[in-house]
Design a protein around this motif. Structure first.
Motif: not given
Length: 240
Positions: A70-74, A80-81, A172-174, A227-228
């Protein structure tokens, strides 16, 4: 975890010990029933306690892993993916992280079918001359991707909707990602109910849903990749 629970279940079965009726295995009520068990044999007591302790230790270890993920996912470069894939129903942090880590980069796959094939979710094929027949799933691809996609596919038996947890994940997602995720809900639920109405076996239905879900995963990854690239071009033009 499942292996430890199975060992406990087989141990109790050998001793002809069964939980009360309507008590589901490994629920809170089941744990309370386990607390009431007493054994005359010291050997049985020791084995029972060891099995329970192994289940507790494994559960704690899994909680530590999930917290770290969970921490690493941020903070991960692919954060973003990971966040975008959670717009899909049945895809939370752990599933999204697994998908991203096993996919590595969407550029590896020229099309959605190639990604589906990599997941081992396409049917096997036997052809001879003009005849063509399809069989079971090849299961020749990435087993981790296939497992999480099949687990997520079960959620599409429910009617489409954006409820609290999913609403929090898509915030907040596109807009394009949100649109594709809701399109996936409608399309996959409709397919699920259509196949169910035709009398298809549920395992076949879930496999078919997982295959199309892989296509949506690939499409969302492509949106983020594009987008990137656009941001990179914009940064280059500003720097120039």
């Amino acid at each position: 975890m499942n292996r430890h629970k199975q060992r406990m279940g087989k141990f109790l079965l050998r001793l002809q010990l069964f939980p009360p009726s309507k008590v589901k295995a490994w629920t809170f009520a089941h744990e309370e029933w386990l607390d009431t068990l007493r054994f005359e044999s010291s050997c049985h007591r020791m084995v029972f306690q060891e099995y329970r302790e192994s289940i507790r230790e494994t559960a704690e270890r899994l909680r530590r892993y999930e917290k770290e993920i969970e921490l690493l996912s941020h903070t991960h470069v692919q954060a973003p993916l990971i966040e975008a894939l959670q717009a899909l129903r049945g895809v939370a942090t752990l599933t999204a992280t697994t998908l991203v880590s096993e996919m590595v980069s969407v550029t590896r796959f020229a099309s959605a079918p190639s990604f589906m094939s990599y997941c081992g979710l396409v049917p096997s094929e036997h052809s001879s001359g003009v005849s063509r027949s399809q069989g079971k799933l090849t299961k020749a691809g990435n087993a981790h991707l296939r497992r999480v996609l099949i687990e997520a596919a079960h959620h599409y038996r429910h009617s489409p909707g954006v409820r609290r947890k999913l609403r929090e994940r898509i915030s907040g997602l596109p807009p394009e990602v949100q649109r594709m995720a809701f399109e996936a809900q409608n399309r996959l639920h409709r397919k699920y109910m259509t196949m169910l109405g035709k009398g298809k076996h549920k395992s076949k239905i879930v496999a078919a849903i997982a295959r199309e879900l892989a296509g949506f995963v690939w499409a969302i990854a492509c949106v983020l990749e594009k987008k990137d690239d656009q941001n990179l071009v914009l940064d280059s033009s500003i720097g120039g």
